[in-house]
Enzyme design. Sequence first.
Site, mmCIF file in Angstrom:
data_model
loop_
_atom_site.group_PDB
_atom_site.id
_atom_site.type_symbol
_atom_site.label_atom_id
_atom_site.label_comp_id
_atom_site.label_asym_id
_atom_site.label_seq_id
_atom_site.Cartn_x
_atom_site.Cartn_y
_atom_site.Cartn_z
ATOM 1 N N SER A 39 33.109 30.880 35.246
ATOM 2 C CA SER A 39 33.796 31.009 36.525
ATOM 3 C C SER A 39 33.315 32.265 37.238
ATOM 4 O O SER A 39 32.986 33.261 36.594
ATOM 5 C CB SER A 39 35.304 31.114 36.253
ATOM 6 N N ASP A 40 33.297 32.230 38.547
ATOM 7 C CA ASP A 40 33.029 33.438 39.323
ATOM 8 C C ASP A 40 34.323 34.222 39.408
ATOM 9 O O ASP A 40 35.312 33.742 39.972
ATOM 10 C CB ASP A 40 32.528 33.077 40.718
ATOM 11 N N TRP A 41 34.300 35.407 38.825
ATOM 12 C CA TRP A 41 35.457 36.293 38.730
ATOM 13 C C TRP A 41 36.667 35.485 38.306
ATOM 14 O O TRP A 41 36.672 34.916 37.233
ATOM 15 C CB TRP A 41 35.668 37.063 40.038
ATOM 16 N N ALA A 42 37.691 35.385 39.100
ATOM 17 C CA ALA A 42 38.900 34.645 38.734
ATOM 18 C C ALA A 42 38.973 33.331 39.507
ATOM 19 O O ALA A 42 40.058 32.834 39.790
ATOM 20 C CB ALA A 42 40.132 35.498 38.981
ATOM 21 N N GLY A 43 37.830 32.772 39.833
ATOM 22 C CA GLY A 43 37.776 31.559 40.636
ATOM 23 C C GLY A 43 38.551 30.403 40.036
ATOM 24 O O GLY A 43 39.140 29.601 40.759
#
Length: 173
Positions: free
Chosen positions: A157-161
């Site tokens: 995941s992108d950061w907390a996407g």
Amino acid sequence: PHNIGLGAAGDPDLVERVARATAREAHATGVNWVFGPCVAVVQDTRWGRTYESFGADPDLVSALTTAVTGLQAEGVLATVKHYVGDGGTVGGVDRGDTPGTEVSRVHLAPYAAAVERGVGSVMVSFSSVDGEPMHAHRRLVTDVLKGDLGFDGFVVSDWAGIDLLDGEPGFTR
């Protein structure tokens, strides 16, 4: 150097050498996994992350996936990002929506090239394709990336996407 500068040089060998140097420096600090290279194919310079892209030409960006080769040759796991279409959002909006017709025509090629180079990790984009957030886009992540392109590494995941799904603020469907 930023990817946009390396893209302007148009030199796959230079990009691989820079990636090797980056990997050696990462190793010196104990890092063995990096979140790069970004292989977005920027289509609108209003996108605030244009500098992360190697350029607007899918063939050029694909050729510069030599960054994957350079990083992984030095024992650092590369992560191509941000799958898929973040450089093609309507109006250049960060975390915006990319038309699905543009994904196959423009944005998939660098990911295919990176998979051929054996990239170990792919980071999913905060963006959406045809209104469907990439973090929830089964067709593009499972069927296309893992199926059609043959990616056998892992997806992150992108950061907390991943936390922005199911009605959380920040995503529109």
